[in-house]
Write an enzyme that holds these catalytic residues in place. Sequence first.
Site, PDB file in Angstrom:
ATOM      1  N   ARG A  60       2.434 -10.332   6.655  1.00  0.00           N
ATOM      2  CA  ARG A  60       1.236  -9.470   5.872  1.00  0.00           C
ATOM      3  C   ARG A  60       2.360  -8.183   5.372  1.00  0.00           C
ATOM      4  O   ARG A  60       1.842  -8.141   4.624  1.00  0.00           O
ATOM      5  CB  ARG A  60       1.241  -7.531   7.220  1.00  0.00           C
ATOM      6  N   HIS A  64       0.778  -7.903   1.527  1.00  0.00           N
ATOM      7  CA  HIS A  64       0.579  -6.731   1.197  1.00  0.00           C
ATOM      8  C   HIS A  64       1.632  -6.551  -0.788  1.00  0.00           C
ATOM      9  O   HIS A  64       1.155  -5.599  -0.812  1.00  0.00           O
ATOM     10  CB  HIS A  64       0.973  -5.409   2.147  1.00  0.00           C
ATOM     11  N   ASP A  65       2.486  -6.723  -0.545  1.00  0.00           N
ATOM     12  CA  ASP A  65       2.868  -7.153  -1.959  1.00  0.00           C
ATOM     13  C   ASP A  65       2.568  -7.641  -2.896  1.00  0.00           C
ATOM     14  O   ASP A  65       1.728  -7.389  -4.167  1.00  0.00           O
ATOM     15  CB  ASP A  65       4.804  -7.750  -1.851  1.00  0.00           C
ATOM     16  N   VAL A  68      -1.429  -6.113  -4.030  1.00  0.00           N
ATOM     17  CA  VAL A  68      -1.583  -4.657  -5.599  1.00  0.00           C
ATOM     18  C   VAL A  68      -1.070  -5.556  -6.919  1.00  0.00           C
ATOM     19  O   VAL A  68       0.057  -5.941  -6.961  1.00  0.00           O
ATOM     20  CB  VAL A  68      -0.931  -4.314  -4.932  1.00  0.00           C
ATOM     21  N   GLY A  80       2.088  -9.537  -9.444  1.00  0.00           N
ATOM     22  CA  GLY A  80       2.173  -9.308  -8.000  1.00  0.00           C
ATOM     23  C   GLY A  80       3.246  -9.510  -7.074  1.00  0.00           C
ATOM     24  O   GLY A  80       3.785 -10.661  -8.023  1.00  0.00           O
ATOM     25  N   ASP A  82       6.353  -9.115  -6.469  1.00  0.00           N
ATOM     26  CA  ASP A  82       7.078  -8.421  -6.927  1.00  0.00           C
ATOM     27  C   ASP A  82       8.452  -7.942  -6.376  1.00  0.00           C
ATOM     28  O   ASP A  82       9.153  -6.374  -6.658  1.00  0.00           O
ATOM     29  CB  ASP A  82       6.550  -7.284  -8.369  1.00  0.00           C
ATOM     30  N   SER A  84       7.898  -4.797  -4.811  1.00  0.00           N
ATOM     31  CA  SER A  84       7.091  -3.031  -5.179  1.00  0.00           C
ATOM     32  C   SER A  84       6.946  -2.510  -3.821  1.00  0.00           C
ATOM     33  O   SER A  84       7.188  -1.080  -3.584  1.00  0.00           O
ATOM     34  CB  SER A  84       6.155  -3.235  -5.644  1.00  0.00           C
ATOM     35  N   ASN A 102      -0.510   0.552   4.607  1.00  0.00           N
ATOM     36  CA  ASN A 102       0.478   0.621   4.791  1.00  0.00           C
ATOM     37  C   ASN A 102       1.092   1.844   6.194  1.00  0.00           C
ATOM     38  O   ASN A 102       2.307   1.202   7.067  1.00  0.00           O
ATOM     39  CB  ASN A 102       1.365   0.491   4.048  1.00  0.00           C
ATOM     40  N   HIS A 201      -4.593 -13.879  10.289  1.00  0.00           N
ATOM     41  CA  HIS A 201      -4.856 -13.142  12.098  1.00  0.00           C
ATOM     42  C   HIS A 201      -5.208 -13.506  12.751  1.00  0.00           C
ATOM     43  O   HIS A 201      -5.472 -13.025  14.499  1.00  0.00           O
ATOM     44  CB  HIS A 201      -6.144 -12.335  11.532  1.00  0.00           C
ATOM     45  N   THR A 202      -4.667 -14.381  13.014  1.00  0.00           N
ATOM     46  CA  THR A 202      -4.570 -15.599  14.744  1.00  0.00           C
ATOM     47  C   THR A 202      -3.009 -14.617  15.273  1.00  0.00           C
ATOM     48  O   THR A 202      -3.070 -15.572  16.011  1.00  0.00           O
ATOM     49  CB  THR A 202      -4.476 -17.013  14.916  1.00  0.00           C
ATOM     50  N   THR A 250      -3.431 -16.488  21.764  1.00  0.00           N
ATOM     51  CA  THR A 250      -2.694 -16.414  21.854  1.00  0.00           C
ATOM     52  C   THR A 250      -1.844 -16.082  20.681  1.00  0.00           C
ATOM     53  O   THR A 250      -1.782 -16.778  19.250  1.00  0.00           O
ATOM     54  CB  THR A 250      -2.439 -18.377  21.239  1.00  0.00           C
ATOM     55  N   ASP A 255      -2.662 -20.728  15.340  1.00  0.00           N
ATOM     56  CA  ASP A 255      -3.293 -22.013  15.774  1.00  0.00           C
ATOM     57  C   ASP A 255      -4.778 -21.480  14.987  1.00  0.00           C
ATOM     58  O   ASP A 255      -4.907 -20.464  14.047  1.00  0.00           O
ATOM     59  CB  ASP A 255      -3.267 -22.406  17.355  1.00  0.00           C
TER      60      ASP A 255
END
Length: 327
Positions: A60, A64-65, A68, A80, A82, A84, A102, A201-202, A250, A255
């Site tokens: 994640r 998120h890096d 932005v 992107g 980078d 930051s 965040n 999101h698994t 899980t 998966d």
Amino acid sequence: MACNHPPPCLLAFFFFAAIASAQLSSTFYSTSCPLAIQTIRQAVRAAVAKEARMGASLLRLHFHDCFVNATDVLDDHKQGCDGSVLLDDTPSFTGEKTAVPNNNSLRGFDVIDNIKSQVEAVCKQVVSCADILAVAARESVAALGGPPWTVQLGRRDATTASLDAANTEIPSPKSDLDDLISAYSKKGLSTTDMVALSGAHTIGQARCISFRDRIYNETSIDSSLATSRQSNCPSSGGGDDNLSPLDAVTCTLFDNFYFRNLVKKKGLLHSDQQLFGGGSTDSLVTTYSTNTARFFSDFAAAMVKMGNISPLTGTDGEVRLNCRKTN
């Protein structure tokens, strides 16, 4: 809550993005720091072995890096992927850590600090924090059973950050399908990329504040899921930071159960279930729910694509000594 553990125009954008991507190479550190990848891999494996959730947290961080301002390729201050997202606040700018998506949510900064220290011990000020994030994301997915991909390297670290961009450009867990498609499209990512990347999101967990409205007010949710999550996420009176697994079956295994859950109306976030609810992405979700190989292939391709959008390269940016602050 625990889970079970069974065995200035669009053409210009693409033109400049292609130029930037072409400057990256999977062998960038082969001579300058040949132990870099091995060092990152070992550190990530140790962190994930200590706490499986850390794999999702590091993935994640990279997302998120990268997400932005990735389209703002003409802005020398913010690209992107980078690094930051790692910067602390300074007198001259407010970092991205306290942005709404965040704040009290992103984690793993201490793990990145540890990895950076280990990498610096084998080659001083050669490997960027941005590249460490990119490799750590891949190694995290691999450690939890997910697909491999080739990470292009040679990114430089940003010397500033953007709180405003982090607040506006990272998709919200309350986003509708059209909003998600639009947000990813602005980064040069297709709808297929969006659905595949959502499959991250698994693994991992979400805070009550991000799914409270869904479990109390939405009808497109399995009643048993809503009831079970309500026990750990009160409708009022606190509990905003209480955690629940995004995939209750899980949550520490990479998966395709995320997509199986969506087909059963068991997506925890509003934005998750938007991928399967009578819209244009239903068929792809169905495919992924029955074809793990296809999901893995598309996810890996999307990760490469996301990681290659307009990074800082060449003489732009810097290679930080400390990932939390500029040199």
